[in-house]
Design a protein around this motif. Structure first.
Motif: not given
Length: 357
Positions: A263-288
């Motif tokens: 939604w944020h991208y749609y409102q101000n798009p940049r042609a051919g842009e690449v973004y990583n998209a994940g939980g980052g350091r905010y949300a991650n875990c190992s299998m265990l």
């Protein structure tokens, strides 16, 4: 009329997109032929989600078209033309292991299907914003050659490495690495979407997802890590950990947070842009660590075993760096942490399982 078109609309990110954009567009068109059931079996069928969308959103219109077939896509694009201002392309074959079983099918869905969607957009609604859900698997196994350290419950990157603070950025090479056939087909699609932005000047955005998750995921053993893990915790089904001592790390982003990025991208798009998209350091875990949280939420002791054989091209440690996206779109941030997401998955799954009885 202002129209959003979503492929894979009955899947996790597709259905979240339908829900998110239903009150922002006059009409939301969904394209989904439930290939997920073919990939992963009856338990992975998305038919329940398609029916849910049809009941919940009066301005949702569904098509069972196959993105591999231009002759099925073209009438849809011709019908609505330039009224389509947003395309969210989430339809995919998403599994490493499955891709090796049927390489032609995998490539036709991920690469050819994406090319078909791009061309239909260019020919019929070239000013539309085109959003593509790529994957961190485009980096192949390059992340496995980072300086990793084994701890009690997870692998972690050396604290002196530049990636320690925020994770892996978009400058990591996608070349000279083992991807799996799934990763290779997604690379082809990823580059195509970039090229339509750079060459034709179309408003194309590429989002390289980590583990995408949420309560509407039809998780299966070969795809949908947290969803399938919680399903096993609830039902008592056996879960198998593949390799790396169960300490492999994934970052996890709630489907709502990812679609909010769109939604944020749609409102101000940049042609051919690449973004990583994940939980980052905010949300991650190992299998265990994920197993421990699922046991805590469900109140059940999980049945699981360990296999020394890791999946080909699998990551030992992957955390997405979202600094670039947050710099471009400072109004965006995560809203769901890992435990909140897993509680939602648990509650939604318990409700669905009860309805099936």
């Amino acid at each position: 009329m202002n129209i959003a078109l979503v492929t894979g609309s009955a899947g996790l990110i597709g259905s979240e997109s339908v829900a998110f954009f239903a009150d922002k567009f006059d009409l939301v068109i969904g394209i989904d032929n439930n290939l997920r059931q073919y990939f992963f079996g009856t338990d992975a069928s998305t038919e329940w989600n398609r029916n849910r969308l049809a009941e919940a959103y009066p301005n949702y219109e569904h098509y069972t078209a196959d993105i591999r077939k231009v002759e099925e896509l073209e009438p849809i694009f011709k019908k609505y033309g330039t009224d389509i201002t947003l395309i969210v392309h989430t339809a995919a074959q998403p599994s490493h292991d499955w891709a090796a079983r049927e390489p032609f099918t995998d490539f036709s869905v991920n690469a050819t299907g994406t090319l078909n969607m791009l061309e239909m957009t260019r020919q019929n609604c070239p000013e539309a914003v085109f959003i593509f859900t790529s994957t961190n698997k485009v980096y192949g196994d390059n992340p496995n050659y980072l300086p990793l350290i084994e701890t009690e419950t997870r692998w972690e990157i050396d604290e002196n490495h530049p990636y320690f603070k925020n994770g892996i950025d978009e400058q990591m090479s996608i070349d000279h690495t083992k991807h799996s056939l799934f990763g290779a087909s997604k690379v082809a699609a990823d580059i195509l979407v970039q090229e339509y932005g750079r060459y034709f000047g179309m408003k194309t955005g590429i989002f390289r997802g980590g583990c995408l998750t949420g309560p509407n995921h039809s998780g299966a053993q070969l795809h949908g890590f947290l969803s399938y893990l919680m399903k096993c915790a609830i039902t008592g089904n056996h879960y198998t950990i593949f390799g790396y001592k169960g300490k492999q790390v994934r970052d996890n982003i709630h489907s709502y947070d990812l679609v909010n990025m769109f939604w944020h991208y749609y409102q101000n798009p940049r042609a051919g842009e690449v973004y990583n998209a994940g939980g980052g350091r905010y949300a991650n875990c190992s299998m265990l660590e994920g197993i421990a949280i699922c046991e805590e939420i469900s109140g059940n002791k999980m049945s699981y075993s360990y296999s020394e054989t890791n999946r080909i091209g699998d990551h030992i440690w992957y955390i997405s760096d979202l600094s670039k996206f947050k710099e471009h779109y400072p109004g965006w941030n995560w809203t769901y942490d890992l435990k909140q997401t897993l509680v939602q998955i648990h509650d939604g799954m318990v409700q669905r399982l009860q309805l099936q009885k």
